[in-house]
Design a protein around this motif. Structure first.
Motif, mmCIF file in Angstrom:
data_model
loop_
_atom_site.group_PDB
_atom_site.id
_atom_site.type_symbol
_atom_site.label_atom_id
_atom_site.label_comp_id
_atom_site.label_asym_id
_atom_site.label_seq_id
_atom_site.Cartn_x
_atom_site.Cartn_y
_atom_site.Cartn_z
ATOM 1 N N PHE B 71 0.850 -1.198 0.000
ATOM 2 C CA PHE B 71 0.000 0.000 0.000
ATOM 3 C C PHE B 71 0.881 1.242 0.000
ATOM 4 O O PHE B 71 1.840 1.337 0.771
ATOM 5 C CB PHE B 71 -0.904 0.026 1.241
ATOM 6 C CG PHE B 71 -1.924 -1.063 1.253
ATOM 7 C CD1 PHE B 71 -3.096 -0.955 0.516
ATOM 8 C CD2 PHE B 71 -1.717 -2.221 1.996
ATOM 9 C CE1 PHE B 71 -4.051 -1.962 0.525
ATOM 10 C CE2 PHE B 71 -2.661 -3.242 2.007
ATOM 11 C CZ PHE B 71 -3.837 -3.113 1.268
ATOM 12 N N GLN B 107 -4.592 8.083 -12.174
ATOM 13 C CA GLN B 107 -5.003 9.337 -11.557
ATOM 14 C C GLN B 107 -3.824 10.022 -10.864
ATOM 15 O O GLN B 107 -2.818 9.391 -10.553
ATOM 16 C CB GLN B 107 -6.108 9.055 -10.542
ATOM 17 C CG GLN B 107 -7.420 8.612 -11.183
ATOM 18 C CD GLN B 107 -8.056 9.730 -11.985
ATOM 19 O OE1 GLN B 107 -8.430 10.764 -11.457
ATOM 20 N NE2 GLN B 107 -8.154 9.515 -13.296
ATOM 21 N N ALA B 111 -5.957 5.420 -7.295
ATOM 22 C CA ALA B 111 -7.384 5.218 -7.079
ATOM 23 C C ALA B 111 -7.798 3.860 -7.625
ATOM 24 O O ALA B 111 -7.177 3.343 -8.549
ATOM 25 C CB ALA B 111 -8.178 6.328 -7.767
ATOM 26 N N THR B 112 -8.846 3.324 -7.031
ATOM 27 C CA THR B 112 -9.406 2.059 -7.498
ATOM 28 C C THR B 112 -10.557 2.286 -8.477
ATOM 29 O O THR B 112 -10.973 1.366 -9.162
ATOM 30 C CB THR B 112 -9.945 1.235 -6.319
ATOM 31 O OG1 THR B 112 -10.913 2.041 -5.625
ATOM 32 C CG2 THR B 112 -8.836 0.867 -5.352
ATOM 33 N N GLU B 113 -11.070 3.511 -8.484
ATOM 34 C CA GLU B 113 -12.317 3.835 -9.204
ATOM 35 C C GLU B 113 -12.248 3.452 -10.679
ATOM 36 O O GLU B 113 -13.224 2.989 -11.256
ATOM 37 C CB GLU B 113 -12.600 5.333 -9.044
ATOM 38 C CG GLU B 113 -13.926 5.801 -9.612
ATOM 39 C CD GLU B 113 -15.068 5.721 -8.598
ATOM 40 O OE1 GLU B 113 -14.864 5.193 -7.488
ATOM 41 O OE2 GLU B 113 -16.175 6.177 -8.949
ATOM 42 N N ARG B 120 -5.092 -1.179 -4.720
ATOM 43 C CA ARG B 120 -6.129 -1.749 -3.849
ATOM 44 C C ARG B 120 -6.817 -0.708 -2.992
ATOM 45 O O ARG B 120 -7.801 -1.006 -2.327
ATOM 46 C CB ARG B 120 -5.528 -2.842 -2.965
ATOM 47 C CG ARG B 120 -5.069 -4.062 -3.749
ATOM 48 C CD ARG B 120 -4.705 -5.239 -2.851
ATOM 49 N NE ARG B 120 -4.599 -6.448 -3.642
ATOM 50 C CZ ARG B 120 -3.467 -6.848 -4.255
ATOM 51 N NH1 ARG B 120 -2.376 -6.123 -4.153
ATOM 52 N NH2 ARG B 120 -3.449 -7.956 -4.973
ATOM 53 N N MET B 121 -6.277 0.510 -2.970
ATOM 54 C CA MET B 121 -6.837 1.518 -2.076
ATOM 55 C C MET B 121 -6.483 2.896 -2.595
ATOM 56 O O MET B 121 -5.356 3.110 -3.038
ATOM 57 C CB MET B 121 -6.231 1.327 -0.683
ATOM 58 C CG MET B 121 -6.789 2.207 0.384
ATOM 59 S SD MET B 121 -8.529 1.869 0.747
ATOM 60 C CE MET B 121 -8.412 0.156 1.272
ATOM 61 N N ALA B 122 -7.446 3.799 -2.566
ATOM 62 C CA ALA B 122 -7.136 5.178 -2.909
ATOM 63 C C ALA B 122 -6.272 5.779 -1.804
ATOM 64 O O ALA B 122 -6.452 5.468 -0.629
ATOM 65 C CB ALA B 122 -8.417 5.985 -3.063
ATOM 66 N N SER B 123 -5.349 6.626 -2.192
ATOM 67 C CA SER B 123 -4.546 7.332 -1.197
ATOM 68 C C SER B 123 -4.173 8.688 -1.756
ATOM 69 O O SER B 123 -4.209 8.904 -2.966
ATOM 70 C CB SER B 123 -3.288 6.536 -0.837
ATOM 71 O OG SER B 123 -2.470 6.315 -1.973
ATOM 72 N N GLY B 124 -3.836 9.580 -0.887
ATOM 73 C CA GLY B 124 -3.544 10.943 -1.321
ATOM 74 C C GLY B 124 -3.815 11.877 -0.166
ATOM 75 O O GLY B 124 -2.974 12.692 0.217
ATOM 76 N N SER B 125 -5.008 11.760 0.414
ATOM 77 C CA SER B 125 -5.260 12.399 1.699
ATOM 78 C C SER B 125 -4.428 11.610 2.700
ATOM 79 O O SER B 125 -4.646 10.410 2.901
ATOM 80 C CB SER B 125 -6.749 12.333 2.026
ATOM 81 O OG SER B 125 -6.988 12.898 3.284
ATOM 82 N N GLN B 128 -3.690 7.709 6.078
ATOM 83 C CA GLN B 128 -4.673 6.627 6.150
ATOM 84 C C GLN B 128 -4.105 5.242 5.859
ATOM 85 O O GLN B 128 -4.710 4.233 6.201
ATOM 86 C CB GLN B 128 -5.842 6.924 5.196
ATOM 87 C CG GLN B 128 -6.526 8.243 5.536
ATOM 88 C CD GLN B 128 -7.784 8.530 4.725
ATOM 89 O OE1 GLN B 128 -8.466 7.617 4.291
ATOM 90 N NE2 GLN B 128 -8.086 9.804 4.541
ATOM 91 N N SER B 131 -3.359 2.379 8.728
ATOM 92 C CA SER B 131 -4.567 1.717 9.232
ATOM 93 C C SER B 131 -5.053 0.665 8.240
ATOM 94 O O SER B 131 -5.386 -0.462 8.622
ATOM 95 C CB SER B 131 -5.686 2.738 9.448
ATOM 96 O OG SER B 131 -5.302 3.755 10.323
ATOM 97 N N VAL B 132 -5.101 1.062 6.974
ATOM 98 C CA VAL B 132 -5.581 0.150 5.938
ATOM 99 C C VAL B 132 -4.688 -1.095 5.872
ATOM 100 O O VAL B 132 -5.173 -2.237 5.817
ATOM 101 C CB VAL B 132 -5.612 0.871 4.575
ATOM 102 C CG1 VAL B 132 -5.875 -0.115 3.450
ATOM 103 C CG2 VAL B 132 -6.665 1.976 4.579
ATOM 104 N N GLN B 162 -3.831 10.185 12.615
ATOM 105 C CA GLN B 162 -4.301 8.810 12.405
ATOM 106 C C GLN B 162 -3.148 7.811 12.399
ATOM 107 O O GLN B 162 -3.323 6.660 12.805
ATOM 108 C CB GLN B 162 -5.093 8.713 11.089
ATOM 109 C CG GLN B 162 -5.758 7.349 10.896
ATOM 110 C CD GLN B 162 -6.466 7.236 9.564
ATOM 111 O OE1 GLN B 162 -6.676 8.225 8.878
ATOM 112 N NE2 GLN B 162 -6.845 6.029 9.193
#
Lengths: 317, 287
Positions: B71, B107, B111-113, B120-125, B128, B131-132, B162
């Motif tokens: 990740f 992107q 992003a997964t969109e 596997r997971m959006a990140s940027g903010s 996070q 935790s994921v 976080q």
């Protein structure tokens, strides 16, 4: 006006606890996470009987949402549990990026929503959560009305592939829906057919709507009462059909007027079938400490308020 | 400890890293925006993971059963992840040219969109990913899957609250199949991390939270990076998660990009690109 007999009052959060425990028995992929509110969320039975699938995360809600998102990778179906306030406004960005935008199969269980949390006051009485959650793409927003329906909704949420916000609460309310109901996400439930005005209600306000229906019947007004347990996706067809029939609408919710059920319904009707709509909701203000009954009265969320708004809507036809 | 690394492997991985760095430079130049500094600094780590240390399948499945997972929490260095994934066979290399452009699967931040294989997971903010990754690692344990979960974070990102929620959680719950990396380059947008918000003794902080901490002094030396990953794996599965403080150089090895935080989020112009490409050789063919 139909009667809706019930034998006991129960809290909707216990319906969630019962549904989660049932899922523990029937679906090995269901896991539970809680941020130090296990008894309040009624997750203790699940935690006791399925300890290897229960994760105490402490008072760390952002981490809880991230953990849950990660747990979906590999097939788990996480239910996160805390108060509605701490699992929406506090962690909106975590839900937006790690759950909603990432399309993760997380079920966000939110207890103590609305004013009926009571004495803890406005810090804990979130009245904006439906708005926040319904704005997120991919998110399903469910707000069931009683114990049985919350239990059924919990089970349905696990069967649904995608993120779900499941909103319920603290007070005991009449448990009048069938124990064996099959919960259909996105399907409005017709409780009472009428011709003069439609009351679209959600959550705890469904029972107030039923009581309002009886008062209106005494006044010779035939109210149609529809339980909107799923705010998103909204049952647009049912909303339009009922508004077409009655020509006057009242929405009732334990939520801010901005961002809630009323806004969703008036949005649909303004596009599809302009109809007079009146709103029973919290009018852009914070709550305060008090008993649930006192608060519902002071902030205008009682059957009498629905009646008043129904008469007003009818008068605007 | 003894390491499973040959000189030939190191040479081959250095060649891959050189090509990934060319890709990064050309990608951010191609769209006129992006974050080359951190991407160049983390290239050796990602190449070491995807081309040697991780068990993974470019025939991507979201669940990644019986695979190591990676990740990227500091999603702004997406260019290095995209190039590494493409060069590892996850999607066609020419698609790198679409990075940060309209209708692209690549992107600005991962992003997964759009369904890009490998994400596997959006990140940027920020803040996070730990935790994921901890959650994914716990699912692996529940599933009896003995593979690792890796996560890369920035050092500036350590300022997010976080991170410390997750840092407290993972050791308490013995998430010992989790290996974290901090890109420890002492640089963030507004200056050095020392100036912006001093991390002080980051290793001591993670140790105090219950992590096994490894510091790698040469995060841009392929052999050292490989040794560090192998050391981290060897320290894993003993009851505590592992955090690696990977000392890298933002912009490495481009002479005009190193030694400053200014290339955190800025694309090179035509002249700068030519100069930079002259410093990293084409080994696998440009896209």
């Amino acid at each position: 006006m139909k009667d809706f007999p019930y034998t006991e009052k129960k809290d909707t959060r216990s319906g969630f606890g019962a549904g989660l425990h049932e899922l523990g028995k029937t679906n090995p992929n269901v896991v539970g996470l809680c941020a130090d509110l296990t008894p309040s969320l009624k997750m203790d039975a699940f935690a006791k009987d399925f300890p290897e699938r229960f994760f105490q995360v402490g008072i760390a809600e952002a981490n809880m949402i991230g953990l849950a998102a990660g747990m979906t990778i590999g097939g788990k179906i996480p239910f996160t549990g805390t108060f509605a306030n701490f699992t929406t406004s506090r962690v909106f960005d975590q839900i937006r990026q790690s759950v909603s935008y990432s399309g993760k199969n997380v079920k966000i269980a939110a207890s103590h929503s609305g004013l009926t949390l009571g004495e803890d006051g406005a810090t804990h009485q979130v009245l904006e959560d439906i708005g926040m959650m319904k704005m997120l793409p991919h998110m399903t927003v469910i707000n069931p009305c009683d114990f049985n329906q919350t239990k059924a909704a919990t089970i349905a949420a696990a069967e649904h592939d995608g993120p779900v916000y499941l909103r319920f609460g603290r007070p005991s309310v009449p448990n009048f829906t069938p124990a064996d109901q099959k919960f259909e996400i996105g399907k409005a439930l017709m409780l009472n057919e009428g011709k003069d005005v439609t009351i679209f209600a959600t959550g705890h306000m469904v029972w107030e709507a039923i009581e309002a229906g009886h008062i209106l019947a005494e006044k010779g007004i035939d109210a149609e009462i529809v339980n909107i347990h799923t705010i998103k996706p909204l049952d647009v067809e049912a909303v339009i059909a009922s508004a077409k029939k009655t020509g006057a609408v009242v929405t009732a919710e334990e939520h801010q007027i901005n961002g809630g059920l009323g806004e969703s319904i008036s949005g649909v009707l303004s596009r599809e079938l302009p109809t007079p709509v009146e709103f029973v909701a919290v009018m852009d203000t914070f709550g305060e400490s008090g008993t649930p009954a006192q608060l519902m009265e002071k902030y205008g969320l009682k059957a009498e308020n629905i009646v008043e708004k129904a008469l007003k809507a009818i008068g605007r036809k | 400890m003894s390491f499973n690394i040959t000189d030939e492997e190191v040479k081959k991985l250095e060649d891959v890293a050189s090509q990934v760095r060319r890709d990064i430079l050309r990608m951010v130049h191609g769209c006129g925006s992006g974050h080359p500094g951190g991407a160049l600094g983390c290239t050796d780590l990602l190449v070491a993971l995807y081309f040697k240390e991780m068990t993974h399948n470019p025939e991507f499945s979201m669940d990644g059963k019986d695979e190591d997972l990676f990740f990227l929490s500091n999603g702004h260095i997406s260019a290095v992840l995209y190039s590494t994934l493409a060069r590892a066979g996850y999607f066609p290399v020419p698609e790198l040219a679409t990075h940060r452009k309209i209708n692209s699967r690549l992107q600005g931040h991962p992003a997964t969109e759009e369904g890009l294989p490998g994400i596997r997971m959006a990140s940027g903010s920020l803040g996070q990913g730990l935790s994921v990754a901890a959650g994914a690692a716990q699912t692996k344990k529940l599933n009896g899957d003995d593979k690792f979960v890796y996560v890369l974070m920035g050092d500036g990102e350590q300022q997010e609250g976080q991170i410390w929620e997750a840092a407290m959680y993972a050791p308490h719950n013995k998430v010992d199949n989790l290996i974290g990396f901090v890109d420890y380059n002492n640089a963030q947008i507004d200056g050095s991390t020392d100036e912006v918000l001093n991390l002080l003794d980051l290793g001591a902080k993670y140790k105090a939270f219950g992590w096994h901490v490894i510091t790698c002094e040469k995060g841009n030396d392929m052999k050292t990076v490989l040794e560090t990953i192998q050391e981290a794996k060897a320290a894993s599965k003993q009851g505590t998660p592992v955090m690696v403080l990977l000392k890298t150089e933002m912009g490495h090895p481009i002479d005009f990009m190193v030694g400053t935080h200014k290339w955190h989020g800025q694309a090179p112009n035509d002249e700068q690109l030519a100069s930079a490409l002259g410093q990293v050789k084409e080994t696998l063919g440009d896209y």
